[in-house]
Design a protein around this motif. Structure first.
Motif, PDB file in Angstrom:
ATOM      1  N   ASN A  36      30.603  32.233 -63.716  1.00  0.00           N
ATOM      2  CA  ASN A  36      30.135  31.674 -62.256  1.00  0.00           C
ATOM      3  C   ASN A  36      29.153  32.602 -61.934  1.00  0.00           C
ATOM      4  N   PRO A  37      28.071  32.223 -61.583  1.00  0.00           N
ATOM      5  CA  PRO A  37      26.907  33.122 -61.292  1.00  0.00           C
ATOM      6  C   PRO A  37      27.094  33.706 -59.781  1.00  0.00           C
ATOM      7  N   LEU A  38      28.195  33.452 -59.074  1.00  0.00           N
ATOM      8  CA  LEU A  38      28.451  34.089 -57.845  1.00  0.00           C
ATOM      9  C   LEU A  38      29.399  35.387 -58.048  1.00  0.00           C
ATOM     10  N   GLU A  39      30.001  35.445 -59.519  1.00  0.00           N
ATOM     11  CA  GLU A  39      31.237  36.387 -59.508  1.00  0.00           C
ATOM     12  C   GLU A  39      30.555  37.400 -60.920  1.00  0.00           C
ATOM     13  N   HIS A  40      29.686  36.699 -61.751  1.00  0.00           N
ATOM     14  CA  HIS A  40      29.114  37.547 -62.916  1.00  0.00           C
ATOM     15  C   HIS A  40      27.497  37.035 -63.031  1.00  0.00           C
ATOM     16  N   THR A  41      26.821  38.030 -63.748  1.00  0.00           N
ATOM     17  CA  THR A  41      25.657  37.870 -63.975  1.00  0.00           C
ATOM     18  C   THR A  41      25.338  37.660 -65.470  1.00  0.00           C
ATOM     19  N   GLY A  42      23.983  37.402 -65.779  1.00  0.00           N
ATOM     20  CA  GLY A  42      23.584  37.408 -67.145  1.00  0.00           C
ATOM     21  C   GLY A  42      23.613  38.782 -67.650  1.00  0.00           C
ATOM     22  N   GLU A  43      23.410  39.711 -67.113  1.00  0.00           N
ATOM     23  CA  GLU A  43      23.672  41.253 -67.340  1.00  0.00           C
ATOM     24  C   GLU A  43      25.130  41.576 -67.916  1.00  0.00           C
ATOM     25  N   ASP A  44      26.086  40.807 -67.007  1.00  0.00           N
ATOM     26  CA  ASP A  44      27.561  40.985 -67.554  1.00  0.00           C
ATOM     27  C   ASP A  44      27.826  40.184 -69.104  1.00  0.00           C
ATOM     28  N   VAL A  45      27.299  39.155 -69.048  1.00  0.00           N
ATOM     29  CA  VAL A  45      27.318  38.650 -70.577  1.00  0.00           C
ATOM     30  C   VAL A  45      26.438  39.309 -71.421  1.00  0.00           C
ATOM     31  N   LEU A  46      25.175  39.788 -71.213  1.00  0.00           N
ATOM     32  CA  LEU A  46      24.691  40.657 -72.082  1.00  0.00           C
ATOM     33  C   LEU A  46      25.369  41.945 -72.540  1.00  0.00           C
TER      34      LEU A  46
END
Length: 170
Positions: A36-46
Protein backbone atom coordinates in the motif's frame (compact mmCIF):
# COMPACT_ATOMS: atom_id res chain seq x y z
CA UNK A 1 23.33 -12.51 6.02
CA UNK A 2 20.75 -11.19 8.49
CA UNK A 3 17.73 -9.81 6.73
CA UNK A 4 16.64 -7.11 9.16
CA UNK A 5 14.39 -5.24 6.71
CA UNK A 6 12.34 -8.41 6.15
CA UNK A 7 12.07 -8.88 9.90
CA UNK A 8 11.05 -5.23 10.40
CA UNK A 9 8.68 -4.78 7.43
CA UNK A 10 7.30 -8.29 6.97
CA UNK A 11 7.73 -9.94 10.36
CA UNK A 12 9.51 -13.05 9.06
CA UNK A 13 13.00 -12.89 7.56
CA UNK A 14 12.42 -16.33 6.04
CA UNK A 15 10.58 -14.69 3.15
CA UNK A 16 13.91 -13.29 1.89
CA UNK A 17 15.24 -16.84 1.63
CA UNK A 18 12.06 -17.99 -0.12
CA UNK A 19 12.50 -15.25 -2.74
CA UNK A 20 16.15 -16.20 -3.26
CA UNK A 21 15.34 -19.91 -3.56
CA UNK A 22 12.63 -19.19 -6.11
CA UNK A 23 15.05 -17.09 -8.15
CA UNK A 24 17.43 -20.04 -8.36
CA UNK A 25 14.81 -22.75 -8.87
CA UNK A 26 12.10 -21.32 -11.05
CA UNK A 27 12.78 -18.08 -12.84
CA UNK A 28 9.47 -18.40 -14.68
CA UNK A 29 7.45 -18.17 -11.43
CA UNK A 30 7.98 -14.64 -10.11
CA UNK A 31 7.91 -13.46 -6.53
CA UNK A 32 5.72 -10.48 -5.79
CA UNK A 33 5.56 -7.95 -2.97
CA UNK A 34 2.18 -6.21 -2.77
CA UNK A 35 2.24 -2.91 -0.91
CA UNK A 36 0.00 0.00 0.00
CA UNK A 37 1.74 3.23 -1.10
CA UNK A 38 0.27 5.03 1.93
CA UNK A 39 2.12 2.62 4.25
CA UNK A 40 5.21 1.61 2.23
CA UNK A 41 7.28 2.96 -0.64
CA UNK A 42 9.17 1.53 -3.58
CA UNK A 43 12.28 2.18 -1.47
CA UNK A 44 10.97 -0.28 1.14
CA UNK A 45 10.51 -2.87 -1.60
CA UNK A 46 13.99 -2.13 -2.94
CA UNK A 47 15.46 -2.65 0.54
CA UNK A 48 13.71 -6.04 0.76
CA UNK A 49 14.93 -7.06 -2.69
CA UNK A 50 18.50 -5.96 -1.88
CA UNK A 51 18.61 -8.14 1.23
CA UNK A 52 17.21 -11.16 -0.59
CA UNK A 53 19.71 -10.70 -3.45
CA UNK A 54 22.56 -10.99 -0.93
CA UNK A 55 21.38 -14.54 -0.22
CA UNK A 56 22.09 -15.53 -3.84
CA UNK A 57 25.51 -16.85 -4.88
CA UNK A 58 27.65 -13.85 -5.95
CA UNK A 59 27.81 -15.08 -9.56
CA UNK A 60 23.99 -15.11 -9.80
CA UNK A 61 23.18 -11.79 -8.15
CA UNK A 62 23.57 -9.65 -11.26
CA UNK A 63 21.40 -12.00 -13.35
CA UNK A 64 18.21 -11.31 -11.41
CA UNK A 65 15.75 -8.89 -13.01
CA UNK A 66 13.29 -7.00 -10.82
CA UNK A 67 11.17 -3.89 -10.56
CA UNK A 68 9.88 -2.21 -7.42
CA UNK A 69 6.77 -0.78 -9.11
CA UNK A 70 4.90 -2.79 -11.73
CA UNK A 71 1.34 -2.31 -12.92
CA UNK A 72 1.37 -5.09 -15.46
CA UNK A 73 4.10 -7.74 -15.49
CA UNK A 74 6.20 -7.96 -18.61
CA UNK A 75 9.52 -9.34 -19.73
CA UNK A 76 11.57 -11.69 -17.61
CA UNK A 77 11.16 -10.06 -14.23
CA UNK A 78 11.79 -12.55 -11.44
CA UNK A 79 10.68 -10.22 -8.64
CA UNK A 80 8.25 -7.33 -8.74
CA UNK A 81 6.64 -4.88 -6.40
CA UNK A 82 2.96 -4.20 -7.05
CA UNK A 83 0.86 -1.40 -5.59
CA UNK A 84 -2.16 -2.85 -3.80
CA UNK A 85 -4.74 -1.66 -6.34
CA UNK A 86 -2.93 -3.64 -9.09
CA UNK A 87 -2.40 -6.84 -7.07
CA UNK A 88 -4.73 -8.84 -9.32
CA UNK A 89 -2.00 -8.75 -12.00
CA UNK A 90 -0.07 -11.30 -9.90
CA UNK A 91 -2.91 -13.82 -9.99
CA UNK A 92 -2.47 -15.14 -13.53
CA UNK A 93 0.98 -16.63 -12.87
CA UNK A 94 2.33 -19.09 -10.33
CA UNK A 95 3.69 -16.40 -8.06
CA UNK A 96 4.94 -16.37 -4.52
CA UNK A 97 3.07 -13.34 -3.17
CA UNK A 98 3.86 -11.45 0.03
CA UNK A 99 1.31 -8.78 0.87
CA UNK A 100 2.95 -6.27 3.23
CA UNK A 101 -0.48 -5.47 4.71
CA UNK A 102 -0.91 -9.10 5.84
CA UNK A 103 2.27 -11.12 5.14
CA UNK A 104 1.85 -14.11 7.44
CA UNK A 105 4.67 -16.51 8.25
CA UNK A 106 6.86 -18.05 5.59
CA UNK A 107 6.21 -21.80 5.31
CA UNK A 108 8.88 -22.42 2.67
CA UNK A 109 11.78 -24.69 3.69
CA UNK A 110 15.41 -24.67 2.62
CA UNK A 111 18.93 -23.50 3.32
CA UNK A 112 18.33 -19.93 2.17
CA UNK A 113 15.20 -19.59 4.32
CA UNK A 114 17.24 -20.78 7.32
CA UNK A 115 20.14 -18.43 6.49
CA UNK A 116 17.78 -15.47 6.19
CA UNK A 117 16.35 -16.22 9.62
CA UNK A 118 19.57 -16.95 11.50
CA UNK A 119 21.95 -14.58 9.70
CA UNK A 120 24.41 -17.26 8.59
CA UNK A 121 26.24 -17.07 5.27
CA UNK A 122 25.04 -19.77 2.84
CA UNK A 123 27.45 -22.58 2.00
CA UNK A 124 27.55 -22.15 -1.79
CA UNK A 125 28.72 -25.72 -2.49
CA UNK A 126 25.96 -27.19 -0.36
CA UNK A 127 23.47 -24.81 -1.96
CA UNK A 128 24.43 -26.00 -5.45
CA UNK A 129 23.67 -29.56 -4.36
CA UNK A 130 20.33 -28.52 -2.83
CA UNK A 131 19.16 -26.27 -5.66
CA UNK A 132 19.58 -26.58 -9.37
CA UNK A 133 19.73 -23.19 -11.13
CA UNK A 134 16.81 -22.52 -13.43
CA UNK A 135 17.22 -21.99 -17.15
CA UNK A 136 16.15 -18.35 -16.65
CA UNK A 137 19.24 -17.73 -14.49
CA UNK A 138 21.66 -19.44 -16.89
CA UNK A 139 23.30 -17.34 -19.57
CA UNK A 140 23.62 -18.84 -23.06
CA UNK A 141 27.19 -19.62 -24.07
CA UNK A 142 26.66 -18.56 -27.65
CA UNK A 143 24.43 -15.79 -28.93
CA UNK A 144 21.09 -16.82 -30.36
CA UNK A 145 20.75 -15.82 -34.05
CA UNK A 146 17.96 -13.38 -34.80
CA UNK A 147 16.21 -13.52 -38.19
CA UNK A 148 16.91 -10.50 -40.35
CA UNK A 149 13.60 -10.41 -42.17
CA UNK A 150 10.20 -12.07 -42.47
CA UNK A 151 11.50 -13.90 -45.55
CA UNK A 152 14.32 -15.39 -43.52
CA UNK A 153 11.79 -16.70 -40.97
CA UNK A 154 9.64 -18.22 -43.74
CA UNK A 155 12.71 -19.91 -45.27
CA UNK A 156 13.63 -21.43 -41.88
CA UNK A 157 10.09 -22.71 -41.38
CA UNK A 158 10.09 -24.29 -44.86
CA UNK A 159 13.45 -25.97 -44.20
CA UNK A 160 12.13 -27.35 -40.90
CA UNK A 161 9.05 -28.76 -42.64
CA UNK A 162 11.23 -30.26 -45.37
CA UNK A 163 13.50 -31.95 -42.79
CA UNK A 164 10.51 -33.31 -40.86
CA UNK A 165 8.96 -34.63 -44.08
CA UNK A 166 12.25 -36.29 -45.07
CA UNK A 167 12.49 -38.03 -41.69
CA UNK A 168 8.92 -39.32 -41.96
CA UNK A 169 9.43 -40.61 -45.49
CA UNK A 170 12.78 -42.11 -45.15
Amino acid sequence: VKTTAWERLVGDAGWAGAFAQRALQSGNHPCVIVYNPLEHTGEDVLELFAEAIHLLPPSDRWKLEFSTHVRKPSGNLSWWGVVEKFKDTAGHRKCLVVDLSNPGSCTEKGMLVDCARNGNQPDWDELKAELRPSKAMEQPETPVPIPLSAGDVATRKKRSRDKAFSREMG
